[in-house]
Scaffold this active site. Structure first.
Site, PDB file in Angstrom:
ATOM      1  N   THR A   1      41.665  48.842  46.689  1.00  0.00           N
ATOM      2  CA  THR A   1      41.994  46.960  47.438  1.00  0.00           C
ATOM      3  C   THR A   1      42.565  47.084  48.615  1.00  0.00           C
ATOM      4  OG1 THR A   1      43.798  45.950  46.859  1.00  0.00           O
ATOM      5  CG2 THR A   1      44.732  47.878  45.704  1.00  0.00           C
TER       6      THR A   1
ATOM      7  N   CYS B   1      44.160  22.399  24.732  1.00  0.00           N
ATOM      8  CA  CYS B   1      44.546  23.404  23.634  1.00  0.00           C
ATOM      9  C   CYS B   1      44.329  23.657  21.951  1.00  0.00           C
ATOM     10  CB  CYS B   1      45.916  23.845  23.937  1.00  0.00           C
ATOM     11  SG  CYS B   1      47.197  25.111  23.293  1.00  0.00           S
TER      12      CYS B   1
ATOM     13  N   ALA C   1      35.899  55.458  45.181  1.00  0.00           N
ATOM     14  CA  ALA C   1      36.058  56.113  44.221  1.00  0.00           C
ATOM     15  C   ALA C   1      35.484  56.669  43.034  1.00  0.00           C
ATOM     16  CB  ALA C   1      36.862  54.234  43.369  1.00  0.00           C
TER      17      ALA C   1
ATOM     18  N   VAL D   1      38.877  41.234  37.372  1.00  0.00           N
ATOM     19  CA  VAL D   1      39.108  40.029  35.940  1.00  0.00           C
ATOM     20  C   VAL D   1      37.750  40.348  35.767  1.00  0.00           C
ATOM     21  CG1 VAL D   1      40.040  38.495  37.657  1.00  0.00           C
ATOM     22  CG2 VAL D   1      37.373  37.837  37.886  1.00  0.00           C
ATOM     23  N   ASP D   2      36.998  41.848  36.066  1.00  0.00           N
ATOM     24  CA  ASP D   2      35.616  42.232  34.942  1.00  0.00           C
ATOM     25  C   ASP D   2      35.604  42.814  34.231  1.00  0.00           C
ATOM     26  OD1 ASP D   2      36.154  44.986  35.888  1.00  0.00           O
ATOM     27  OD2 ASP D   2      35.348  44.592  37.769  1.00  0.00           O
TER      28      ASP D   2
ATOM     29  N   HIS E   1      45.182  39.263  37.368  1.00  0.00           N
ATOM     30  CA  HIS E   1      44.446  37.284  38.257  1.00  0.00           C
ATOM     31  C   HIS E   1      43.493  37.416  36.776  1.00  0.00           C
ATOM     32  CE1 HIS E   1      44.994  39.338  42.886  1.00  0.00           C
ATOM     33  NE2 HIS E   1      45.940  38.329  42.695  1.00  0.00           N
TER      34      HIS E   1
ATOM     35  N   ASN F   1      41.066  55.196  49.100  1.00  0.00           N
ATOM     36  CA  ASN F   1      40.089  53.978  49.872  1.00  0.00           C
ATOM     37  C   ASN F   1      39.252  54.614  50.545  1.00  0.00           C
ATOM     38  OD1 ASN F   1      39.191  51.926  51.313  1.00  0.00           O
ATOM     39  ND2 ASN F   1      41.319  50.665  50.015  1.00  0.00           N
TER      40      ASN F   1
HETATM   41  P1  OAD Z   1      39.236  43.326  48.520  1.00  0.00           P
HETATM   42  O1  OAD Z   1      37.083  42.511  48.990  1.00  0.00           O
HETATM   43  O2  OAD Z   1      40.057  42.681  49.415  1.00  0.00           O
HETATM   44  O3  OAD Z   1      39.188  44.448  48.899  1.00  0.00           O
HETATM   45  C1  OAD Z   1      37.972  45.994  48.226  1.00  0.00           C
HETATM   46  C2  OAD Z   1      38.236  47.448  48.601  1.00  0.00           C
HETATM   47  O4  OAD Z   1      37.951  47.893  48.205  1.00  0.00           O
HETATM   48  C3  OAD Z   1      38.755  47.507  50.423  1.00  0.00           C
HETATM   49  O5  OAD Z   1      39.989  48.166  50.548  1.00  0.00           O
HETATM   50  C4  OAD Z   1      37.355  48.686  50.787  1.00  0.00           C
HETATM   51  O6  OAD Z   1      37.764  49.102  51.783  1.00  0.00           O
HETATM   52  C5  OAD Z   1      37.572  49.055  48.993  1.00  0.00           C
HETATM   53  N1  OAD Z   1      36.280  50.029  48.957  1.00  0.00           N
HETATM   54  C6  OAD Z   1      35.063  49.466  49.161  1.00  0.00           C
HETATM   55  N2  OAD Z   1      34.309  49.941  48.322  1.00  0.00           N
HETATM   56  C7  OAD Z   1      34.895  50.978  47.349  1.00  0.00           C
HETATM   57  C8  OAD Z   1      34.720  52.314  47.083  1.00  0.00           C
HETATM   58  N3  OAD Z   1      33.202  51.987  46.019  1.00  0.00           N
HETATM   59  N4  OAD Z   1      35.558  52.755  46.586  1.00  0.00           N
HETATM   60  C9  OAD Z   1      36.869  52.359  46.046  1.00  0.00           C
HETATM   61  N5  OAD Z   1      37.635  51.330  46.888  1.00  0.00           N
HETATM   62  C10 OAD Z   1      36.460  50.898  48.026  1.00  0.00           C
HETATM   63  O7  OAD Z   1      39.042  43.587  47.044  1.00  0.00           O
HETATM   64  P2  OAD Z   1      41.044  43.503  46.209  1.00  0.00           P
HETATM   65  O8  OAD Z   1      41.670  44.514  47.436  1.00  0.00           O
HETATM   66  O9  OAD Z   1      40.635  43.533  45.257  1.00  0.00           O
HETATM   67  O10 OAD Z   1      41.867  37.308  43.833  1.00  0.00           O
HETATM   68  O11 OAD Z   1      41.002  41.810  47.329  1.00  0.00           O
HETATM   69  C11 OAD Z   1      41.699  41.258  46.348  1.00  0.00           C
HETATM   70  C12 OAD Z   1      42.407  40.108  46.108  1.00  0.00           C
HETATM   71  O12 OAD Z   1      41.852  38.753  46.441  1.00  0.00           O
HETATM   72  C13 OAD Z   1      41.439  39.710  44.807  1.00  0.00           C
HETATM   73  O13 OAD Z   1      41.741  39.966  42.960  1.00  0.00           O
HETATM   74  C14 OAD Z   1      41.026  38.459  44.849  1.00  0.00           C
HETATM   75  C15 OAD Z   1      41.225  37.962  45.743  1.00  0.00           C
HETATM   76  O14 OAD Z   1      41.927  36.879  46.843  1.00  0.00           O
HETATM   77  C16 OAD Z   1      41.981  36.121  43.356  1.00  0.00           C
HETATM   78  O15 OAD Z   1      40.259  35.985  43.549  1.00  0.00           O
HETATM   79  C17 OAD Z   1      42.823  35.955  42.648  1.00  0.00           C
END
Ligand code: OAD
Length: 282
Positions: free
Chosen positions: A220, A177, A263, A130-131, A146, A245
């Protein structure tokens, strides 16, 4: 979506990163319509912590309530009062997550993805973040599944405004609104736990994933649906998955190649590999 089935063959399992990036470059350069899914990991090198894993926001602070949207609906004015109090506290705390996001700049991973779009390789990017950093890096075709923390949204008509252009009157909560004839409750655009994802975003993600002939998954944990299902939708239709990842995820077994690195290191090399192959006509 239903059971995606089992992966046919495992990926090259992170033994030789340079070889994996080369192989990933070959797959991307051959594709005509690459769709990307990103998560918190792509912004980690911008100074924004991930949610899960070592040092993750929720690993440190605990997960937020899973019924956040329900709680919001039960007391929208109370939620907004807390929200404004928290915003003031965040602004005063140099170590807050909100400050980290507000002060973050796109990193080389965001820039490399924008370059891949510019090259005509990446056609659409679905982000769970969301950044706003993909857009600020120059990416154009984005679905923020999201939401975007710099925007506000009406829950009735779906109208959106930049938060900076939608002042919240603390004497009249919740905010309503501004569209003529609509008095809907306004909230942050960020999707809360239990909140339906806006239908337009979902259908765009679905359509783009069906169209993909290659799917790149970056940073992710791939544990949150529906986002984690889109790469599998493409995979079921024959598109190879490429993952970037440092850690394995539930999608790793489906990936043709999994580049185990940060990344910000991997994606610039991957973009260079694609550029070189395209230039050589390979
Ligand atoms: P997570 O915190 O679940 O996962 C982050 C991922 O990034 C992990 O698989 C790490 O291994 C990987 N990671 C860490 N450092 C990294 C790097 N330097 N380069 C590449 N990868 C790296 O975050 P999301 O998968 O984004 O939603 O989480 C999904 C959703 O969970 C979020 O959008 C949030 C939450 O529910 C809402 O809040 C609606």
């Amino acid at each position: 979506m239903g059971d995606p089935g089992s992966p046919a063959a495992g990926p090259t399992q992170g033994g030789d990163l340079a070889a994996d990036i080369d192989r990933a470059g070959e797959i991307l350069a051959r594709a005509q319509y690459v769709v990307v899914l990103t998560g918190a990991g792509v912004s980690k090198e911008s100074g924004i912590p991930t949610f899960r894993g070592d040092g993750g926001l929720w690993t440190v602070n605990g997960e937020p309530p899973m019924n956040g949207f329900q709680l919001f609906l039960e007391d929208t004015a109370g939620w907004w009062r807390q929200r404004l109090d928290r915003r003031r506290a965040d602004e005063a705390d140099p170590a807050s997550f909100a400050r980290a996001v507000d002060e973050a700049r796109p990193n080389p991973a965001h820039a490399a993805l924008a370059e891949l779009e510019h090259l005509g390789v990446v056609r659409h990017l679905i982000t769970q973040n969301v950044d706003d950093l993909h857009r600020r890096a120059g990416q154009r075709e984005i679905t923020e599944i999201h939401g975007n923390r710099h925007w506000m949204r009406c829950l009735d008509c779906g109208a959106r405004w930049p938060a900076s252009e939608f002042p919240v009157d603390e004497g009249r909560l919740p905010p309503r609104c501004a569209q003529p004839g609509c008095e809907g409750v306004v909230k942050d655009d960020t999707v809360m736990f239990g909140e339906p994802i806006p239908a337009e975003a979902l259908s765009r993600c679905d359509a783009e994933s069906r169209r993909a002939d290659c799917f790149l998954v970056v940073g992710t944990s791939a544990v949150v649906m529906p986002a984690a299902g889109f790469p599998l939708l493409a995979w079921q239709r024959g598109a190879p998955l490429v993952e970037v990842n440092p850690e394995p995820t539930p999608l790793t077994g489906y990936a043709e190649v999994s580049c185990r690195g940060a990344a910000g290191d991997v994606l610039p090399e991957l973009a260079a590999a694609v550029r070189a192959r395209r230039a050589a006509g390979a």
